[in-house]
Design a protein around this motif. Structure first.
Motif, short mmCIF file in Angstrom:
data_model
loop_
_atom_site.label_atom_id
_atom_site.label_comp_id
_atom_site.label_asym_id
_atom_site.label_seq_id
_atom_site.Cartn_x
_atom_site.Cartn_y
_atom_site.Cartn_z
N HIS A 222 0.11 -1.66 4.17
CA HIS A 222 0.16 -2.87 4.54
C HIS A 222 0.72 -3.76 2.90
CE1 HIS A 222 -2.08 -5.61 6.78
NE2 HIS A 222 -2.86 -5.36 5.72
N CYS B 257 -5.80 0.38 5.08
CA CYS B 257 -6.12 1.61 5.40
C CYS B 257 -7.49 2.30 4.49
CB CYS B 257 -5.00 2.45 5.62
SG CYS B 257 -4.53 2.33 3.28
N CYS C 127 0.96 -1.40 0.30
CA CYS C 127 0.21 0.03 -0.37
C CYS C 127 0.80 1.60 -0.35
CB CYS C 127 -1.36 0.19 1.56
SG CYS C 127 -1.51 1.47 1.50
N CYS D 131 -6.64 -1.04 -0.18
CA CYS D 131 -5.85 -1.62 0.86
C CYS D 131 -6.72 -2.35 2.15
CB CYS D 131 -4.64 -1.10 1.10
SG CYS D 131 -3.88 -1.11 2.90
N CYS E 35 0.15 3.32 3.56
CA CYS E 35 0.42 2.51 5.19
C CYS E 35 1.22 0.98 4.60
CB CYS E 35 -0.60 2.04 5.89
SG CYS E 35 -1.32 0.65 5.37
ZN LIG Z 1 -3.15 0.96 3.32
#
Ligand SMILES: [Zn+2]
Length: 297
Positions: free
Chosen positions: A44, A61, A39, A58, A42
């Motif tokens: 992730h 988030c 992502c 994602c 963030c």
């Molecule tokens: Zn994210």
């Protein structure tokens, strides 16, 4: 990086590979996320499908990223397939292709082709990774754009360009060039630092702008100036070929440096990984978006 073959993609192979918008989007998906999703917001690494088919959302988030986001294809307002064709023609045509020709081939407005081609030229900018080495020559020239050959031209429209070539045997293996304001040590040195290995055997003429750079480039020699072009015949042939290519570009040259980037990119192709189409495509994907606003300003 996608593609390892050095061989050029034939038009036939290109057309077999890219038939639909979906093919193009899938190519971008593979290039962007082939090694795994991460992502942008963030970091992730898990995602679910976004609203549009190949978008990724994602799962932490909820940020949605499209395959074109963060690339030079961002917000392209015409079919992606046509954009891929532009990259194909620009990269594989030996002498490049004008926006007028692209417009005819792809049934797009000339202005649209011109603007997108400016983005492609942005991607062709030297990565600065492969410095010239061995036997190198540096000189400056004036490039006059469209009024190159006209009599009574205004000197004000001419641009000063510093050029460096790397010689291999009797030919020129690579070259770089840059538009500069003044032929002083600051501008010449900046260009040389960015493009030439400091141990290279550099030859220049006796122009004072080069003298202060002797300490940095310890193998530099300054040749007595002969008649124009006499000292550096290969370098001046490269310049002449570039100028004649530039004259064939029809459309007025708005940003000379970008034309230099395009020309040197094709000239220096022996240093690229993979074939030239894959190389340019990967650069398009890895270059941050460049808005039309910044192109036309
Ligand atoms: Zn994210």
């Amino acid at each position: 990086m996608i593609g390892n073959s050095k061989k050029d993609l034939s038009l036939f192979e290109f057309q077999k590979k890219f038939k639909t918008e979906r093919d193009c989007l899938e190519h971008l998906v593979l290039a962007k996320w082939g090694d795994g999703f991460k992502c942008k917001k963030c970091s992730h690494d898990h995602f679910c499908k976004g609203i549009k088919e190949l978008d990724r959302q994602c799962s932490k988030c909820n940020y949605i990223e499209s395959p074109t986001a963060g690339t030079l294809f961002h917000r392209v307002k015409f079919p992606l397939l046509k954009a891929f064709y532009i990259i194909y023609f620009v990269s594989t045509n030996k002498k490049g292709i004008t926006s007028t020709e692209l417009s005819r081939k792809l049934d797009l407005k000339q202005k649209v082709c011109w603007l997108f081609k400016r983005k492609v030229m942005k991607a062709m900018q030297s990565s600065g990774t492969f410095l010239l080495e061995g036997v190198v020559e540096v000189d400056e020239t004036f490039v006059g754009g469209s009024d190159e050959n006209s009599r009574g031209r205004k000197k004000g429209t001419k641009k000063l360009v510093v050029v460096a070539i790397e010689k291999k045997k009797k030919g020129v293996s690579r070259f770089y060039a840059k538009v500069i304001e003044h032929a002083d040590a600051l501008s010449l040195g900046g260009f040389m630092r960015d493009n030439i290995y400091d141990k290279a055997e550099i030859t220049t003429d006796q122009w004072t702008g080069y003298q202060p750079l002797d300490k940095e480039f310890e193998n530099m020699t300054h040749m007595k100036s002969g008649k124009k072009g006499e000292n550096f015949p290969e370098l001046h042939r490269v310049i002449m070929n570039f100028k004649s290519w530039l004259r064939g570009m029809h459309h007025h040259v708005k940003d000379l440096q970008e034309y230099i980037n395009e020309y040197t990119y094709r000239f220096n192709r022996s240093f690229m990984k993979g074939n030239i189409f894959d190389n340019l495509m990967n650069r398009m994907i890895n270059t941050e978006p460049y808005t039309y606003k910044s192109i036309i300003s």
